[in-house]
Scaffold this motif. Structure first.
Motif, short mmCIF file in Angstrom:
data_model
loop_
_atom_site.label_atom_id
_atom_site.label_comp_id
_atom_site.label_asym_id
_atom_site.label_seq_id
_atom_site.Cartn_x
_atom_site.Cartn_y
_atom_site.Cartn_z
N GLY A 8 0.84 -1.19 0.00
CA GLY A 8 0.00 0.00 0.00
C GLY A 8 0.88 1.24 0.00
N THR A 9 0.30 2.40 0.34
CA THR A 9 1.10 3.61 0.47
C THR A 9 1.93 3.52 1.74
OG1 THR A 9 -0.55 4.84 1.74
CG2 THR A 9 -0.74 4.92 -0.66
N ASN A 10 2.94 4.36 1.83
CA ASN A 10 3.75 4.39 3.04
C ASN A 10 2.90 4.66 4.27
OD1 ASN A 10 6.12 4.02 1.53
ND2 ASN A 10 6.37 6.22 1.23
N ARG A 11 2.01 5.63 4.17
CA ARG A 11 1.17 5.99 5.32
C ARG A 11 0.23 4.84 5.68
NH1 ARG A 11 0.13 10.21 8.41
NH2 ARG A 11 1.68 11.40 7.25
N GLU A 12 -0.35 4.19 4.70
CA GLU A 12 -1.24 3.06 4.99
C GLU A 12 -0.50 1.95 5.73
OE1 GLU A 12 -4.37 3.43 1.21
OE2 GLU A 12 -2.55 2.20 1.05
N THR A 13 0.70 1.68 5.28
CA THR A 13 1.50 0.64 5.93
C THR A 13 1.79 0.99 7.38
OG1 THR A 13 2.56 -0.03 3.86
CG2 THR A 13 3.71 -0.58 5.90
N ILE A 14 2.24 2.21 7.61
CA ILE A 14 2.63 2.60 8.97
C ILE A 14 1.40 2.78 9.87
CG2 ILE A 14 3.91 4.27 10.36
CD1 ILE A 14 5.55 2.41 8.46
N GLU A 15 0.30 3.23 9.32
CA GLU A 15 -0.92 3.35 10.12
C GLU A 15 -1.41 1.98 10.60
OE1 GLU A 15 -3.62 5.54 7.65
OE2 GLU A 15 -2.98 7.49 8.46
N ALA A 16 -1.26 0.96 9.75
CA ALA A 16 -1.63 -0.39 10.17
C ALA A 16 -0.72 -0.89 11.30
CB ALA A 16 -1.57 -1.35 8.98
N VAL A 17 0.55 -0.57 11.20
CA VAL A 17 1.48 -0.96 12.26
C VAL A 17 1.13 -0.24 13.56
CG1 VAL A 17 3.90 -1.05 12.97
CG2 VAL A 17 3.31 -1.34 10.56
N ARG A 18 0.86 1.05 13.46
CA ARG A 18 0.51 1.85 14.64
C ARG A 18 -0.78 1.31 15.28
NH1 ARG A 18 3.18 3.94 18.24
NH2 ARG A 18 1.76 2.64 19.43
N GLY A 19 -1.78 0.98 14.46
CA GLY A 19 -3.03 0.43 14.98
C GLY A 19 -2.83 -0.89 15.68
N THR A 20 -1.96 -1.73 15.14
CA THR A 20 -1.66 -3.01 15.76
C THR A 20 -1.06 -2.83 17.14
OG1 THR A 20 -1.27 -4.04 13.60
CG2 THR A 20 -0.30 -5.13 15.52
N MET A 21 -0.09 -1.94 17.25
CA MET A 21 0.56 -1.72 18.53
C MET A 21 -0.40 -1.08 19.53
SD MET A 21 3.34 -3.10 17.66
CE MET A 21 4.29 -2.91 19.17
N PRO A 45 13.63 -0.48 0.56
CA PRO A 45 13.30 -1.38 1.66
C PRO A 45 13.90 -0.96 3.00
CG PRO A 45 13.89 -2.64 -0.29
CD PRO A 45 14.21 -1.20 -0.59
N GLU A 46 15.10 -0.39 2.98
CA GLU A 46 15.70 0.04 4.25
C GLU A 46 14.92 1.18 4.88
OE1 GLU A 46 19.95 1.58 6.14
OE2 GLU A 46 19.90 0.76 4.10
N ALA A 47 14.43 2.10 4.06
CA ALA A 47 13.69 3.25 4.59
C ALA A 47 12.36 2.81 5.20
CB ALA A 47 13.46 4.27 3.48
N ILE A 48 11.59 1.99 4.49
CA ILE A 48 10.30 1.57 5.05
C ILE A 48 10.51 0.70 6.27
CG2 ILE A 48 10.01 -0.45 3.55
CD1 ILE A 48 7.23 2.00 4.71
N ALA A 49 11.61 -0.09 6.29
CA ALA A 49 11.92 -0.87 7.48
C ALA A 49 12.24 0.05 8.65
CB ALA A 49 13.10 -1.81 7.20
N THR A 52 2.75 7.68 13.64
CA THR A 52 2.87 7.50 12.20
C THR A 52 3.72 8.59 11.57
OG1 THR A 52 0.74 6.35 12.04
CG2 THR A 52 1.58 7.37 10.02
N ASP A 53 3.44 9.84 11.92
CA ASP A 53 4.19 10.96 11.34
C ASP A 53 5.65 10.92 11.76
OD1 ASP A 53 2.04 12.01 9.93
OD2 ASP A 53 1.43 13.35 11.56
N GLU A 54 5.92 10.62 13.02
CA GLU A 54 7.31 10.53 13.49
C GLU A 54 8.07 9.45 12.75
OE1 GLU A 54 6.59 11.93 18.16
OE2 GLU A 54 6.61 9.80 17.60
N ALA A 55 7.41 8.32 12.54
CA ALA A 55 8.07 7.21 11.86
C ALA A 55 8.40 7.54 10.42
CB ALA A 55 7.19 5.96 11.92
N LEU A 56 7.45 8.16 9.73
CA LEU A 56 7.68 8.53 8.33
C LEU A 56 8.77 9.59 8.23
CD1 LEU A 56 3.98 8.61 7.07
CD2 LEU A 56 5.72 6.93 6.46
N ASP A 57 8.76 10.55 9.16
CA ASP A 57 9.79 11.59 9.15
C ASP A 57 11.17 10.98 9.40
OD1 ASP A 57 7.96 13.56 8.67
OD2 ASP A 57 7.80 14.23 10.76
#
Length: 261
Positions: free
Chosen positions: A202-215, A234-238, A251-256
């Motif tokens: 998905g988009t970067n934000r969609e991916t990270i929002e799912a991770v944030r929701g899980t936690m 791959p290193e950046a999204i990881a 989410t915003d902190e992680a993407l930044d």
């Protein structure tokens, strides 16, 4: 709990949270983007913060020199997208083979609710028995799949994760229900650490929002494949995923932190 089991769980996690990048898709889908030069991908995602990578046993020689001392999981069943039925996962290895190949843990895919569930139930029971004897952790990939089953329904997902616990798994991966509130039921359905699958990219934000929701729901992390290894970086999204799983970033902190939008 077995001392060896605890030690190996520590190798595939950080402080009880899990960020696993499965890359067994080569047997399922072929040498898709991110898997041709799997060595570079493994190096990138582990540098980005992944705790462990996961492949089929034959890829082990390509994993060890590139995983930056992170954990390694070998997957024990498989199917292909060009075969008769992708949900019909068949055994592709044993716990003993995984140990010989240098794995810290093993994993198995189960489609709870499918016509293949009975055979896969037996497979998981055999794997957990052998793994317990050897002190090897088992990651059960327990999905709610079958005719008439909604793979994002929290009740079905809750049944799938409990299925894994009842059969002796140590960590369980399942689908995401779509939001933190509904995913709480899934997490509460088992005492096992629950991690989510990533699914298609998905988009970067969609991916990270799912991770944030899980936690936020009390989950223990992620086991994301295509969302990570097929990413342009791959290193950046990881790095972004790790920021949420390991550092409790927003989410915003992680993407930044990862330099992503």
């Amino acid at each position: 709990m077995h001392t060896g089991l605890n030690a190996r769980l520590d190798r595939i996690s950080t402080d009880g949270n899990y960020f696993v990048v499965p890359m067994d898709h080569g047997i399922t889908m072929g040498a898709v983007t991110g898997l041709k030069d799997i060595e570079s991908t493994i190096d990138g995602v582990t540098r980005g913060g992944a705790d462990a990578v996961l492949t089929q046993k034959g890829i082990a020689p390509r994993v060890h020199p590139n995983k930056n001392e992170k954990g390694y999981i070998i997957h024990l069943n498989a199917s292909t997208t060009i075969g008769p039925d992708e949900d019909d996962k068949r055994m592709s290895g044993t716990v003993e083979e995984a140990v010989r190949a240098g794995a810290d843990a093993v994993s198995l895919h189960i489609n709870v609710g499918s016509e293949y569930e009975p055979k896969q139930l037996e497979d998981l029971a055999r794997v957990t028995e052998e793994a317990t004897r050897l002190g090897i952790p088992v990651l059960a990939m327990a999905y709610a799949r079958g005719e008439g089953i909604d793979g994002t329904d929290p009740e079905s997902l809750g049944h799938a994760v409990r299925f894994a616990e009842e059969l002796g798994a140590d960590v369980v991966k399942t689908g995401y229900s779509g939001d933190a509130d509904s995913f709480e039921h899934v997490v509460e359905s088992t005492r096992l650490p629950v991690v989510i699958a990533g699914g298609s990219k998905g988009t970067n934000r969609e991916t990270i929002e799912a991770v944030r929701g899980t936690m936020d729901a009390g989950g223990a992390g992620v086991s994301m494949g295509r969302s990570i290894f097929q990413h342009d970086d791959p290193e950046a999204i990881a790095t972004a995923v790790s920021a949420v799983v390991h550092d409790d970033a927003t989410t915003d902190e992680a993407l930044d932190r990862a330099g992503l939008e």
